[in-house]
Design an enzyme around this catalytic site. Sequence first.
Site, PDB file in Angstrom:
ATOM      1  N   VAL A   8      32.311  75.553 -46.487  1.00 28.64           N
ATOM      2  CA  VAL A   8      32.669  74.785 -45.295  1.00 28.64           C
ATOM      3  C   VAL A   8      34.187  74.691 -45.255  1.00 28.64           C
ATOM      4  O   VAL A   8      34.858  74.866 -46.277  1.00 28.64           O
ATOM      5  CB  VAL A   8      32.027  73.370 -45.274  1.00 28.64           C
ATOM      6  CG1 VAL A   8      30.533  73.467 -45.050  1.00 28.64           C
ATOM      7  CG2 VAL A   8      32.333  72.598 -46.532  1.00 28.64           C
ATOM      8  N   SER A   9      34.727  74.402 -44.080  1.00 26.90           N
ATOM      9  CA  SER A   9      36.171  74.460 -43.897  1.00 26.90           C
ATOM     10  C   SER A   9      36.925  73.205 -44.305  1.00 26.90           C
ATOM     11  O   SER A   9      38.111  73.269 -44.601  1.00 26.90           O
ATOM     12  CB  SER A   9      36.494  74.775 -42.433  1.00 26.90           C
ATOM     13  OG  SER A   9      35.956  76.025 -42.097  1.00 26.90           O
TER      14      SER A   9
END
Length: 191
Positions: A8-9
Amino acid sequence: MIYGYARVSTKEQNLDTQIEQLTRFGVDEIISEKISGVAKQRPQLEELLERLKAGDTLVVIRMDRLGRSTKQLIDLVENFEERDVNLVILDMNIDTRTPTGKFFLTIMAGFSELERTVLKEKQKNGIAIAKEKGRYLGRTKKYHDKHAGMTHAIELYKAGKHTIKEISEITNVSKSALYRKLDQLKKEQAV
């Protein structure tokens, strides 16, 4: 060995959905990290890519978990092919362990190559038009006439006490940039 990779970012985002899908697929080990896809380095992914051996499989839920661009993904797939490593992308039902999965990625590679060719052609045409209009000056020079390092390098050269290599080390001006500037100065003096 079947590895799953989840990313995930941001730290606030949750990996649970990806981990659940990878677990359901039946991966042996899940590697995860919370880092932007545009980050130049993704340490967990890089370590995993180095660890993969012939016959291993890497599973991701979406293509964008692996690469920032189509080109980057295609390069990765080509590397996997050379090393006999398989790739599974769950949301697209791509599995390079099957002939259909390999075929689909070959088609993607073809589109990627076409895209690169078209972009190069557009760039070439744009440069030609700009040159015709007198607006194309080329890439901006790092060491221009008013750059302190270049000025100092020319002074050192004229003093005649240092080699080009030494001048480059002292001023941090590349040897090639210095040679170009000296050549330019010689041509200007000849006129």
